[in-house]
Design an enzyme around this catalytic site. Structure first.
Site, PDB file in Angstrom:
ATOM      1  N   GLU A  76      84.918 104.301  -4.032  1.00 55.39           N
ATOM      2  CA  GLU A  76      84.153 103.233  -3.360  1.00 55.39           C
ATOM      3  C   GLU A  76      84.984 101.963  -3.279  1.00 55.39           C
ATOM      4  OE1 GLU A  76      80.236 102.574  -5.024  1.00 55.39           O
ATOM      5  OE2 GLU A  76      80.034 100.684  -3.951  1.00 55.39           O
ATOM      6  N   LYS A 253      73.129 100.392 -11.247  1.00 50.54           N
ATOM      7  CA  LYS A 253      74.115 101.187 -10.479  1.00 50.54           C
ATOM      8  C   LYS A 253      75.420 100.405 -10.378  1.00 50.54           C
ATOM      9  CE  LYS A 253      76.352 103.116  -6.861  1.00 50.54           C
ATOM     10  NZ  LYS A 253      77.516 102.571  -6.144  1.00 50.54           N
ATOM     11  N   HIS A 366      82.251  93.386   0.453  1.00 46.34           N
ATOM     12  CA  HIS A 366      82.233  94.845   0.458  1.00 46.34           C
ATOM     13  C   HIS A 366      82.772  95.410   1.770  1.00 46.34           C
ATOM     14  CE1 HIS A 366      80.625  98.300  -1.733  1.00 46.34           C
ATOM     15  NE2 HIS A 366      80.456  98.852  -0.551  1.00 46.34           N
TER      16      HIS A 366
END
Ligand code: NDP
Length: 413
Positions: A76, A253, A366
């Site tokens: 990720e 998370k 992100h």
């Protein structure tokens, strides 16, 4: 030059020059052959290959006064950047402090069809059972570990014999299961009832660790928000997570992003960790965040408390050359030290996520990094990846279609 601006080769060279890697370890990384067919065949079944994921490292971790580079395996984008970014802010405020607890793994021997006389016999033979378990793995005692507790717990139709075992530097699942099975054999000779099963518990209750970081407001400011405003907004969002399960799950998370990445890099059992962590989050009856944030003495204080169920030896940790390499980069000498680093990583990823959420929003950083993987998915290679990513960031349009269009233009089509 900043580490994230270097090429892979330059980063590896830097790690060799700064003593984090030996030249032999650097060769292993560069060979791209980090697991042999024999090892793959011996670790799991029906092998047809091995599966690669990006291997990188987070920087600027100071945990209990010691500097660390932290290897992470993660697909990720932004997790390593987020960990490093928060670690630097925390380093500039004095670093992480951790408060490890015991390293006890609990095991359960479950019995059924027992009479009251059976239960009395077992309770009377308490020390004999304890001694049998202790002798089941003598090397553990030599290392300073072994059985630390024995309890009888009655359930409807069952008796559980619960053993607490200090597994020293091993995660301990195999060790504990072997001890339990040997002890169960002894127990079955003492009673008329039956053994239903003998297995460790992944509850992680004997391995709960606390990590803390006090951050100066100055370290939290953004272009448009003061550090104190950011800090107060972080506290509010963390408090909201205590009330909203939906938010708490996502809060956690973000913490697991970093923790799982270190587990993968060190060959640790991330399934065990996930099971332990989430059962702990539900301990009070309402799913809770692993961390809380408050203002104390003019600083933002973050505290993470959760089980960290891992080892620094044994299982795949000792077998996988890349896991050994990761431990070497971190200069890990025991499992408690690794627990502390992992807890610090969890708290760092948490801080970065919260800071982004209460300021620019999560997507600003992100998607800037995600754009590179979109560029690759669109077919870009080499220098094109950087260029497509840059142009996507300018347009703020993060779709595969946009990536393809930019790539076509770049190629003059
Ligand atoms: P191992 O079976 O490899 O046992 C640990 C080994 O480490 C032992 O051989 C021990 O040697 C050796 N060792 C060397 N130094 C130390 C030290 N300082 N402290 C402790 N041990 C040391 O691994 P584990 O028992 O840790 O089991 C972990 C594996 O079990 C993982 O791969 C996990 O995925 C798997 N597993 C997990 C389950 C679960 O979580 N529910 C269930 C079953 C398996 P010696 O024998 O001389 O003491």
């Amino acid at each position: 030059m900043k580490i994230y601006e270097m090429t892979n080769e330059e980063r590896i060279r830097l790690l060799v020059q700064t003593g984090y890697l030996t030249t032999k370890q650097a060769e292993l990384l560069q060979s791209r052959r980090t697991i042999s067919l024999d090892l793959a065949n011996s670790l799991s079944e029906n092998q047809i290959g091995s599966f690669s994921l990006p291997y990188g490292f987070a920087t600027d971790f100071v945990v209990d006064g010691q500097d660390y580079l932290v290897p992470m395996v993660i697909e990720e984008p932004s997790v390593i950047a987020a960990a490093s970014n928060a670690a630097k802010r925390i380093k500039n405020s004095g670093g992480f402090r951790t408060f490890p607890s015991s390293r006890v793994v609990y095991g359960q021997i479950v019995l059924e069809n027992l009479t009251e006389t059976d239960i009395e016999t077992l309770e009377k033979k308490n020390s004999e059972i304890f001694e049998c378990a202790q002798q089941a793995h003598p090397s553990l005692i030599k290392r300073g570990g072994g059985i630390v507790s024995l309890r009888f717990n009655r359930y409807d139709g069952f008796l559980e014999i619960e053993l607490g075992i200090d597994t020293v530097d091993a995660m301990g699942a195999n060790m504990v299961n072997s001890i339990l099975e040997k002890t169960a054999h002894k127990i079955s000779s003492l009673v008329s009832g039956d053994i239903l099963c003998s297995i460790l518990s992944n509850s992680g209750q004997g391995q709960v660790i606390t990590a803390e970081a006090a951050i100066d407001f100055e370290q939290l400011k953004t272009k448009s928000m003061s550090g104190s405003e950011v800090a107060f907004r972080i506290v509010k969002l963390a408090n909201f997570a205590k009330q909203s399960v939906k938010r708490a799950v996502t809060h956690n998370k973000g913490i697991m992003n970093g923790i799982d990445a270190v587990y993968l890099a060190t060959g640790n059992d991330f399934r065990a960790q996930e099971a332990a962590a989430h059962s702990f989050a539900f301990e009070s009856g309402q799913y809770q965040p692993f961390s809380e944030w408050r203002i104390k003495d003019g600083q933002l204080l973050g505290t993470l408390k959760m089980p960290i169920e891992l080892g620094s030896v044994g299982g795949a940790i000792s077998a996988l050359p890349m896991a050994q390499l990761s431990l070497a980069i971190m200069k890990i000498t025991n499992s408690k030290q690794l627990q502390s680093v992992v807890a610090a990583v969890g708290l760092a990823n948490n801080l970065s996520a919260l800071r982004a959420l209460v300021t620019t929003g999560i997507q600003a950083g992100h998607m800037g990094l995600q754009s590179k993987s979109l560029a690759v998915s669109a077919g870009a290679s080499g220098f094109e990846i950087e260029e497509v990513s840059k142009r996507m960031n300018q347009t703020k349009n993060y779709t595969i279609e946009n990536a393809k269009n930019i790539l076509m233009k770049l190629r003059g089509k």
